[in-house]
Design an enzyme around this catalytic site. Structure first.
Site, PDB file in Angstrom:
ATOM      1  N   ASP A 232       0.731  -0.935  -0.047  1.00 48.32           N
ATOM      2  CA  ASP A 232      -0.073  -0.166   0.153  1.00 48.32           C
ATOM      3  C   ASP A 232       0.743   1.270  -0.368  1.00 48.32           C
ATOM      4  O   ASP A 232       2.167   1.231  -0.436  1.00 48.32           O
ATOM      5  CB  ASP A 232      -0.774   0.114   1.097  1.00 48.32           C
ATOM      6  CG  ASP A 232      -2.557   0.704   0.967  1.00 48.32           C
ATOM      7  OD1 ASP A 232      -1.967   1.766   0.250  1.00 48.32           O
ATOM      8  OD2 ASP A 232      -3.295  -0.124   1.059  1.00 48.32           O
TER       9      ASP A 232
ATOM     10  N   HIS B 245      -2.674   3.528  -4.514  1.00 46.26           N
ATOM     11  CA  HIS B 245      -2.526   2.809  -3.344  1.00 46.26           C
ATOM     12  C   HIS B 245      -0.452   2.365  -3.290  1.00 46.26           C
ATOM     13  O   HIS B 245      -0.433   1.147  -3.499  1.00 46.26           O
ATOM     14  CB  HIS B 245      -3.269   1.505  -2.412  1.00 46.26           C
ATOM     15  CG  HIS B 245      -4.428   1.966  -2.066  1.00 46.26           C
ATOM     16  ND1 HIS B 245      -4.528   2.875  -1.220  1.00 46.26           N
ATOM     17  CD2 HIS B 245      -5.157   2.098  -2.491  1.00 46.26           C
ATOM     18  CE1 HIS B 245      -5.796   3.423  -0.633  1.00 46.26           C
ATOM     19  NE2 HIS B 245      -6.466   2.554  -1.737  1.00 46.26           N
TER      20      HIS B 245
ATOM     21  N   ASP C 112      -9.024   0.543  -6.094  1.00 49.84           N
ATOM     22  CA  ASP C 112      -9.766   1.108  -5.277  1.00 49.84           C
ATOM     23  C   ASP C 112      -8.810   2.436  -4.616  1.00 49.84           C
ATOM     24  O   ASP C 112      -8.030   2.516  -5.379  1.00 49.84           O
ATOM     25  CB  ASP C 112     -10.424   0.379  -4.273  1.00 49.84           C
ATOM     26  CG  ASP C 112      -8.785   0.281  -3.210  1.00 49.84           C
ATOM     27  OD1 ASP C 112      -7.824  -0.161  -3.640  1.00 49.84           O
ATOM     28  OD2 ASP C 112      -8.908   1.114  -1.776  1.00 49.84           O
ATOM     29  N   GLU C 113      -9.977   3.728  -4.738  1.00 47.79           N
ATOM     30  CA  GLU C 113      -9.670   4.553  -4.772  1.00 47.79           C
ATOM     31  C   GLU C 113      -8.648   5.551  -5.499  1.00 47.79           C
ATOM     32  O   GLU C 113      -8.095   6.439  -5.050  1.00 47.79           O
ATOM     33  CB  GLU C 113      -9.328   4.922  -3.204  1.00 47.79           C
ATOM     34  CG  GLU C 113     -10.560   4.628  -2.009  1.00 47.79           C
ATOM     35  CD  GLU C 113     -10.575   4.686  -0.953  1.00 47.79           C
ATOM     36  OE1 GLU C 113     -10.899   4.427  -0.014  1.00 47.79           O
ATOM     37  OE2 GLU C 113      -8.884   4.192  -0.384  1.00 47.79           O
TER      38      GLU C 113
ATOM     39  N   TRP D 233     -17.062  -3.871  -1.269  1.00 48.07           N
ATOM     40  CA  TRP D 233     -17.010  -2.748  -0.191  1.00 48.07           C
ATOM     41  C   TRP D 233     -17.732  -1.780   0.343  1.00 48.07           C
ATOM     42  O   TRP D 233     -18.140  -1.372   1.778  1.00 48.07           O
ATOM     43  CB  TRP D 233     -15.244  -2.687  -0.291  1.00 48.07           C
ATOM     44  CG  TRP D 233     -14.787  -1.719   0.090  1.00 48.07           C
ATOM     45  CD1 TRP D 233     -14.193  -1.755  -1.744  1.00 48.07           C
ATOM     46  CD2 TRP D 233     -14.672   0.031  -0.235  1.00 48.07           C
ATOM     47  NE1 TRP D 233     -13.927  -0.291  -2.591  1.00 48.07           N
ATOM     48  CE2 TRP D 233     -13.908   0.624  -1.185  1.00 48.07           C
ATOM     49  CE3 TRP D 233     -15.191   0.637   1.080  1.00 48.07           C
ATOM     50  CZ2 TRP D 233     -13.719   1.785  -1.740  1.00 48.07           C
ATOM     51  CZ3 TRP D 233     -14.710   1.341   1.416  1.00 48.07           C
ATOM     52  CH2 TRP D 233     -13.966   2.177   0.241  1.00 48.07           C
TER      53      TRP D 233
ATOM     54  N   TRP E 175      -8.563  -3.645   8.314  1.00 50.13           N
ATOM     55  CA  TRP E 175      -7.045  -1.915   7.668  1.00 50.13           C
ATOM     56  C   TRP E 175      -6.710  -1.991   9.007  1.00 50.13           C
ATOM     57  O   TRP E 175      -6.799  -1.641   9.848  1.00 50.13           O
ATOM     58  CB  TRP E 175      -8.266  -1.038   6.867  1.00 50.13           C
ATOM     59  CG  TRP E 175      -8.221  -1.387   5.945  1.00 50.13           C
ATOM     60  CD1 TRP E 175     -10.451  -1.601   5.426  1.00 50.13           C
ATOM     61  CD2 TRP E 175      -8.257  -2.260   4.277  1.00 50.13           C
ATOM     62  NE1 TRP E 175     -10.602  -2.239   4.842  1.00 50.13           N
ATOM     63  CE2 TRP E 175      -9.261  -2.604   3.863  1.00 50.13           C
ATOM     64  CE3 TRP E 175      -7.302  -2.215   3.864  1.00 50.13           C
ATOM     65  CZ2 TRP E 175      -9.335  -3.413   2.537  1.00 50.13           C
ATOM     66  CZ3 TRP E 175      -7.233  -2.754   2.620  1.00 50.13           C
ATOM     67  CH2 TRP E 175      -7.882  -3.006   1.578  1.00 50.13           C
ATOM     68  N   THR E 176      -4.607  -1.868   9.021  1.00 54.82           N
ATOM     69  CA  THR E 176      -4.415  -0.955  10.048  1.00 54.82           C
ATOM     70  C   THR E 176      -3.888  -0.175  10.381  1.00 54.82           C
ATOM     71  O   THR E 176      -2.717   0.155  11.359  1.00 54.82           O
ATOM     72  CB  THR E 176      -3.298  -2.452  10.159  1.00 54.82           C
ATOM     73  OG1 THR E 176      -2.178  -2.529   9.111  1.00 54.82           O
ATOM     74  CG2 THR E 176      -4.027  -4.160  10.040  1.00 54.82           C
ATOM     75  N   GLU E 177      -4.411   0.696   9.643  1.00 56.84           N
ATOM     76  CA  GLU E 177      -4.134   2.166  10.377  1.00 56.84           C
ATOM     77  C   GLU E 177      -3.641   2.126  11.685  1.00 56.84           C
ATOM     78  O   GLU E 177      -3.339   3.501  12.582  1.00 56.84           O
ATOM     79  CB  GLU E 177      -5.148   2.952   9.954  1.00 56.84           C
ATOM     80  CG  GLU E 177      -5.328   3.648   8.158  1.00 56.84           C
ATOM     81  CD  GLU E 177      -6.161   2.824   7.358  1.00 56.84           C
ATOM     82  OE1 GLU E 177      -6.301   1.712   7.808  1.00 56.84           O
ATOM     83  OE2 GLU E 177      -6.703   2.909   6.396  1.00 56.84           O
TER      84      GLU E 177
END
Length: 769
Positions: free
Chosen positions: A193, A268, A332-333, A399, A474-476
């Site tokens: 990412d 990403h 995505d995004e 999602w 998700w690990t933010e």
């Protein structure tokens, strides 16, 4: 960044001393359970028996029994005559259509346990069920029973993001075991990412030499971390060698867990572009992102052939490590800002006859899909890959709600459902005031259990395109394996039952009861699980006629013992037992908790209710609030309840661009001492603190005089979700009308993702004392 972790640190089990309700408290619930007569008793003489092809499963079963009972059953050699007290593993011949490829028959008889399946995977899942039963067995004795079981869905997954925060390889081995324990069969491994590249690629060593490391800004909020500055060292991160990956993949295969790698594209990709900046449209080095990035504009250039050569090389090495049918490519995004300015991207659009940048992304994904297909693999991507047209053989992971999955299924594409509403396990699972810091949202255990992967709008044929579902981590805000476990369990148990058990058998009360045994299994396995389902929630209801509140207390678990106080002290086993909504006629601090065997399961809920002079008084707004953000209705600003740091909690009125100008009619002239206005800032949702709050008072509603005003020092760049009370403390006599003006910022400030666009203002309670 400090993480509130007091819920996780509760080390004394409230279930200590409690027995399992029984060996049939199984999770996920089998398709069929038929009780028999008698019981089977394990002893050191118990042995496994089966055909040679199942030897490894007999060895696995022996280790499992040893972990439960303390002795290792033997294995009867092939061709030998088995004796009594045997565990027989058997493959069906002919194929049993009822069991399918992963189902099993588990039959426990007084002298023998039989596990039969069509394929070894089914035998393995039968052993998992046997292991759960042994956890509840007294003296190694199991009741006679016949269990016929098979999964509802073929895809039963969990996603782990190791890019935002690197997780040690040892922790991933544990998670593979936990997945097998729950009969889950997919680990979706988010390896790359913007914040890190974690997979060794031998042809491109800088991906891990550079891309795996970032500057350490862990002391700052995730969304407040600036990019790397000249001269700074990159010390935070890590990566997995190809040998480590191969070993983990093999370990997972032995437990019938498929690991699907994700190599993000076209967005990403900042970690990759830090290593090879020439693959971006600008060629500019921006470094590995140390925290949140939005919008995501620094992406792979779609106009350069070198981009596709690089990605094909990376995917070739990736496929050599992962034998999974699916290869996840993200998709995505991707903000197309740079593509719109890039001459090479615009040239590609023209040469390929594309309409615009969305179709350029479709071209990008389709080209990668063809490459994967040529190597016998299938492309899986987030639902943005639908934009501009879906690649012919691609599968979609939905999602952003159900819509992407519905669209893909109607087009004849297979789908994995993972909507944020039910499947994002990085969301809070309980009251944020009682939980470690999370990214936001609220996905409780009961909400996960309520999830239905097949949307009702699909036909029976279309519904068969839904392969299953997946929980996402998700690990933010998840930086350690211990925190990851806390966020995963017990919600993974709920999802496991959703994707394994028959739809018609799902029952929340029964699941909640069986989970008491599952919690004990977690403790025995050393899993750090959350007890959030035992938290108490308050539900205040304003009674305008009497200007009082009626507060109900609820919790997700069945038949709870809730005890409460109204004096601000923590409840004890001798505090009042909650049986009906509690009447409140004064300002109080209410606390409540669930008790089991005389002990509070979690930290108590604490809520303050304000019975002030303006409660239930008429409020007139100069500018109407947004219809979407109307709080609890007409009395939201004067209902005695302040909103939390979640602007969607039902206690906030939202104003888009406009100021809030609220005039409160107290009904008669009174003396007041202060006026306090409660506001929130959540810059990620374009919500900012008011620039100023002005309070005016009047005796007749026509002639107002200024009582006072107050500002604040909270920067518009503060990434935390903050609430703030704007207090004007000044006494006044003969006041009937109070007018509060909260001045909206108007537009989002420079540097914000919505710079130049309208800003939101959210206000909760206006307390008049």
């Amino acid at each position: 960044m400090k993480i509130r972790f007091f819920s996780l640190l509760l080390v004394i089990s409230v279930f200590a001393g409690k027995l399992f309700a029984g060996p049939l408290d199984l999770v996920p619930l089998p398709a069929s359970i038929q009780k028999g007569e008698g019981e089977f008793e394990f002893s050191p003489q118990t042995a496994f028996f089966g055909e040679p092809g199942l030897t490894s499963l007999m060895e696995y079963g022996g280790r499992m029994v040893a972990s439960k009972l303390g002795f290792v059953p033997g294995i009867v050699p092939a061709g030998a005559i088995p004796g009594s007290a045997m565990i027989r593993l058997q493959l069906s011949a002919p194929f049993d259509g009822q069991l399918g490829t992963e189902g099993y028959l588990l039959k426990i008889m007084p002298r023998e346990i039989l596990i039969r399946a069509n394929l070894p995977a089914g035998v393995f899942y039968g052993l998992q069920t046997l292991g759960q039963m042994l956890d509840g067995a007294e003296g190694g004795k199991l009741p006679a029973v016949t269990i016929t079981d098979h999964p509802r869905f073929s895809y039963r997954g969990m996603h782990i993001d190791v890019a935002r925060h690197f997780m040690p390889i040892e922790s991933l081995y544990r998670f593979v075991d936990y997945l097998a324990m729950h009969k889950m069969n997919v680990l979706h491994w988010h390896l790359v990412d913007d914040q890190g590249w974690r997979l060794e690629i031998k042809k491109y060593p800088k991906l891990t030499e550079v891309g795996a490391w970032r500057v350490d800004r862990e002391e700052l909020h995730w969304n407040s971390r600036p990019l790397i500055r000249p001269g700074e060292k990159t010390t935070y991160g890590g990566f997995y060698t190809q040998e480590e990956v191969k070993a983990l993949v093999q370990y997972a295969r032995e437990r019938y867990v498929t690991i699907i790698p994700e190599i993000e594209m076209p967005a990403h990709a900042m970690a990759a572009l830090a290593a090879y900046p020439e693959l971006s449209c600008t060629g500019i080095y921006q470094g590995v992102a140390p925290g949140g990035v939005w919008p995501i504009t620094h992406i792979f250039c779609a106009g350069k052939e070198e981009t596709f050569g690089f990605l094909e090389d990376v995917l070739t090495e990736t496929m050599a490590l992962f034998p999974s049918t699916f290869i996840h490519v993200g998709g995505d995004e991707a903000d197309k800002t740079e593509w719109k300015k890039c001459p090479l991207c615009q040239k590609r659009i023209k040469e390929e006859g594309l309409k615009e940048e969305h179709e350029l992304q479709s071209y990008f994904i389709t080209r990668v899909e063809k490459f994967l297909s040529a190597h016998g693999r299938k492309l899986l991507g987030w639902d943005e890959i639908l934009e501009g047209g879906l690649a012919p053989e691609a599968s979609v992971m939905s999602w952003r709600g159900e819509e992407g999955g519905i669209a893909a299924a109607k087009m004849g594409h297979t789908v994995v459902m993972t909507p944020g509403s039910h499947c994002y396990f990085d969301y809070y699972q309980g009251d944020p005031s009682l939980e470690p810091l999370a990214i936001g949202g609220l996905t409780t255990l009961k909400k996960v259990y309520s999830f239905e992967p097949v949307p009702a709008v699909l036909t029976e044929k279309e519904g068969k395109m839904i392969l299953g579902a997946q929980g996402n981590h998700w690990t933010e805000y998840i930086s350690t394996p211990e925190h990851l476990e806390y966020m995963a369990f017990p919600r993974l148990a709920a999802l496991a039952e959703v994707v394994w058990s028959p739809k018609e058998s799902r029952n929340w009360d029964d699941f909640s009861r069986r989970m008491n045994s599952q919690y004990l299994r977690y403790e025995k396995a050393g899993i750090r699980y959350a007890r959030s389902a035992f938290q108490v929630w308050s539900h205040p209801r304003l009674l305008p006629e009497t200007k009082t509140l009626e507060v109900a207390f609820t919790t997700e678990v069945s038949n709870p013992e809730i005890r409460y106080t109204l004096d601000g002290t923590d409840p004890t086993v001798s505090s009042p037992l909650y049986t009906a909504p509690v009447a409140i006629d004064r300002s109080v601090v209410a606390k409540a908790a669930v008790f089991v065997d005389g002990k509070s399961v979690t930290a108590p809920l604490s809520r303050q209710f304000y019975l002030h002079k303006a409660v239930a008084c008429p409020v007139t707004l100069k500018y109407p609030n947004s219809l979407k953000y109307d709080g609890s209705g007409e009395y939201t600003l004067v209902d005695g309840v302040k909103g939390s740091a979640n602007f969607n909690d039902g206690n906030w009125k939202g104003f888009y661009k406009d100021d809030m100008v609220a005039t409160i009619d107290l009904g008669k002239a009174v003396g007041i001492q202060s006026v306090e206005t409660h506001a929130i800032q959540d810059v990620g949702s374009w919500i900012f603190m008011p620039k100023e709050v002005v309070v005016e008072v009047s005796a007749d509603g026509q002639n107002f005089r200024k009582l006072g005003s107050v500002t604040h020092k909270i920067p518009v760049t503060a990434a935390e979700k903050l609430t703030h009370d704007f207090l004007v403390k000044k006494s006044a006599k003969k006041v009937r009308y109070v007018r509060v003006t909260a001045r909206n910022l108007g537009i989002c400030p420079p540097g914000h993702a919505g710079a130049g666009k309208g800003a939101h203002l959210f206000v909760s309670e206006i307390v008049v004392d």
